[in-house]
Write a protein that holds these residues in place. Sequence first.
Motif, PDB file in Angstrom:
ATOM      1  N   GLU A 186      32.137  38.090  30.848  1.00 13.05           N
ATOM      2  CA  GLU A 186      32.950  36.572  31.068  1.00 13.05           C
ATOM      3  C   GLU A 186      34.020  36.727  31.816  1.00 13.05           C
ATOM      4  N   ILE A 187      34.400  35.231  32.211  1.00 16.81           N
ATOM      5  CA  ILE A 187      35.563  35.139  32.828  1.00 16.81           C
ATOM      6  C   ILE A 187      36.500  34.677  32.026  1.00 16.81           C
ATOM      7  N   ARG A 188      37.880  35.209  32.283  1.00 12.45           N
ATOM      8  CA  ARG A 188      38.901  35.070  31.475  1.00 12.45           C
ATOM      9  C   ARG A 188      39.992  34.510  32.173  1.00 12.45           C
ATOM     10  N   GLN A 189      40.889  33.336  31.817  1.00 12.24           N
ATOM     11  CA  GLN A 189      42.026  33.061  32.648  1.00 12.24           C
ATOM     12  C   GLN A 189      43.240  34.210  32.238  1.00 12.24           C
ATOM     13  N   VAL A 190      43.854  34.478  33.432  1.00 15.70           N
ATOM     14  CA  VAL A 190      45.210  35.402  33.225  1.00 15.70           C
ATOM     15  C   VAL A 190      46.250  34.437  32.714  1.00 15.70           C
ATOM     16  N   ASP A 191      46.877  35.001  31.515  1.00 16.81           N
ATOM     17  CA  ASP A 191      47.966  34.129  30.771  1.00 16.81           C
ATOM     18  C   ASP A 191      49.264  34.563  31.817  1.00 16.81           C
ATOM     19  N   MET A 192      49.913  33.485  32.611  1.00 13.59           N
ATOM     20  CA  MET A 192      50.956  33.522  33.418  1.00 13.59           C
ATOM     21  C   MET A 192      52.035  32.883  32.848  1.00 13.59           C
ATOM     22  N   ALA A 193      52.209  32.521  31.452  1.00 12.31           N
ATOM     23  CA  ALA A 193      53.203  31.641  30.929  1.00 12.31           C
ATOM     24  C   ALA A 193      54.461  32.704  30.838  1.00 12.31           C
ATOM     25  N   ASP A 194      55.676  32.104  31.018  1.00  8.51           N
ATOM     26  CA  ASP A 194      57.113  32.599  30.871  1.00  8.51           C
ATOM     27  C   ASP A 194      57.328  32.493  29.647  1.00  8.51           C
ATOM     28  N   ARG A 195      57.623  33.766  28.926  1.00 12.54           N
ATOM     29  CA  ARG A 195      58.298  33.856  27.784  1.00 12.54           C
ATOM     30  C   ARG A 195      59.694  34.213  27.603  1.00 12.54           C
TER      31      ARG A 195
ATOM     32  N   THR B 143      37.413  39.126  35.589  1.00 11.88           N
ATOM     33  CA  THR B 143      36.262  39.463  35.281  1.00 11.88           C
ATOM     34  C   THR B 143      35.948  40.638  35.935  1.00 11.88           C
ATOM     35  N   ARG B 144      35.009  41.491  35.095  1.00 11.68           N
ATOM     36  CA  ARG B 144      34.353  42.828  35.799  1.00 11.68           C
ATOM     37  C   ARG B 144      33.298  42.502  36.743  1.00 11.68           C
ATOM     38  N   ASP B 145      32.805  41.281  36.768  1.00 14.46           N
ATOM     39  CA  ASP B 145      31.604  41.073  37.676  1.00 14.46           C
ATOM     40  C   ASP B 145      31.910  40.980  38.991  1.00 14.46           C
ATOM     41  N   GLU B 146      31.587  41.866  39.904  1.00 11.70           N
ATOM     42  CA  GLU B 146      31.897  41.922  41.332  1.00 11.70           C
ATOM     43  C   GLU B 146      31.191  40.886  41.948  1.00 11.70           C
ATOM     44  N   GLY B 147      30.300  40.162  41.420  1.00  5.82           N
ATOM     45  CA  GLY B 147      29.640  39.301  42.272  1.00  5.82           C
ATOM     46  C   GLY B 147      29.811  37.854  41.842  1.00  5.82           C
ATOM     47  N   VAL B 148      30.927  37.682  41.338  1.00  3.81           N
ATOM     48  CA  VAL B 148      31.552  36.231  40.884  1.00  3.81           C
ATOM     49  C   VAL B 148      32.112  35.740  42.153  1.00  3.81           C
ATOM     50  N   ALA B 149      32.330  34.288  42.192  1.00  3.13           N
ATOM     51  CA  ALA B 149      33.112  33.958  43.578  1.00  3.13           C
ATOM     52  C   ALA B 149      34.590  34.443  43.409  1.00  3.13           C
ATOM     53  N   ARG B 150      35.007  34.516  44.575  1.00  4.50           N
ATOM     54  CA  ARG B 150      36.516  35.127  44.541  1.00  4.50           C
ATOM     55  C   ARG B 150      37.613  34.193  44.161  1.00  4.50           C
ATOM     56  N   ASN B 151      37.139  33.013  44.587  1.00  8.41           N
ATOM     57  CA  ASN B 151      38.127  31.931  44.303  1.00  8.41           C
ATOM     58  C   ASN B 151      37.625  30.744  43.547  1.00  8.41           C
ATOM     59  N   LEU B 152      37.840  30.581  42.343  1.00 10.01           N
ATOM     60  CA  LEU B 152      37.134  29.584  41.384  1.00 10.01           C
ATOM     61  C   LEU B 152      37.511  28.090  41.795  1.00 10.01           C
ATOM     62  N   LEU B 153      38.661  28.218  42.684  1.00 10.06           N
ATOM     63  CA  LEU B 153      39.143  26.841  42.883  1.00 10.06           C
ATOM     64  C   LEU B 153      38.497  25.990  44.126  1.00 10.06           C
TER      65      LEU B 153
END
Length: 414
Positions: free
Chosen positions: A316-325, A292-302
């Motif tokens: 908006e917060i978007r999940q980074v696609d880490m799938a291996d193709r 996300t571009r928002d600097e105020g959001v939590a650093r670790n969502l987990l």
Amino acid sequence: MILDTIKKEIDRFNEPITIIDGFKFSQKKTIKQIYLYYNSKYETGDTDDQGDKKYFYNISRVPCNIGTKAIDFDTKHIKIQTAGGGLPLRTWFFERDLKFWMKDQKFGQTLNRIFHELPVLGSVVIKIIDNKIHFVDLRNFIVDQTADTLDHANYIIEIHNYYPVEFKQVAKEKKWKNTKKVLKEFNEGDEEFIRVYERYGEVNGVYKRIVHADVGKDISDESGDHPHPGFTLDEEVVDGLPYREFHWEKIPGRWLGVGRVEILIDPQIRINEISNQQVKSSYYSTLRLWQTRDEGVARNLLTDVDNGDLLNVEDEIRQVDMADRNLAYYNQEIQKWLGNRDEMTFSQDPMRGESGPSGTTLGAMQIAQAQASSYFEQIRENVAMAVKDMLYEVIIPGFKKQNNTEHILRIAGE
């Protein structure tokens, strides 16, 4: 000084030889690689630069086991034939006595070990002393690398490492001299073993067997420190070697035969690389990252948010696609290298006792099996001829000397 000669020959053995321009070979390095790869070990250790475990995808054990199975034969296949003008009854009695001797000496186990080690190492050497068979450890076997056979080698050296108790027992059995001097020098030093060299080769134009102990220390005199000359334990002029050699395949220009593990070194290296790349990729693909571009959001969502929290963010917060193709590519290349393994070692599906790929006809399976069987039949014939020569030239003459006294053979049954 014999110890200087031995150490110079060992230094020469440790250097690679040039079989042809662009093709260098080191027997010491090859033996080390074979032991490591057959036992699923890396030369550089089992962890990578990042501290992660490196997994070993062993592709050589199955071809070695197939080779062992394909060339195997038993003592029941060893037959004594009656020569022209000979007495069949005498042959019959002699064969029965020889079979009993083979059983008593566990000759079948000797054959099984030859068949097991031959496809792995490419060469097997046994030593026959007083009609008893001893296997030679190729890790401690120094031989002229360019020799075609042991009979043509300029030098042969066996390295024996003994603990003091074992050294005393062997020295007593073999009636070695200078043993007390060796033990005295050893006890005054800090070596772990008593190192004994057994060398076959010419000395001043005479072919000798020399057993020499290296005490592993320096001595001092007016000229300064120099290596201790050690002690000669035994020395005799010989007219032949006690060794018998067996080879899987041979390459002109080198003594060591070519086994299954050596021929699969490149496929083994590449398959290991691919397999560990897949493992690394699986680590990364299981990560859960968001952007996300928002600097105020939590650093670790987990860890920094609780289940059900509402995030009020400017972007908006978007999940980074880490799938291996690349999984299809990995599997495709692995299959390519496995196919290369099967082609080089005749380890196709029929030889492994497996059915072929979908669509493979019965005729194609039979042809593949027949071609592989004819290849292994040739190897088996070469080994059988070497065993025959060993029996005819060494075992049977020694057996006849032991068996020339009158004895009784009991026959039971109808």
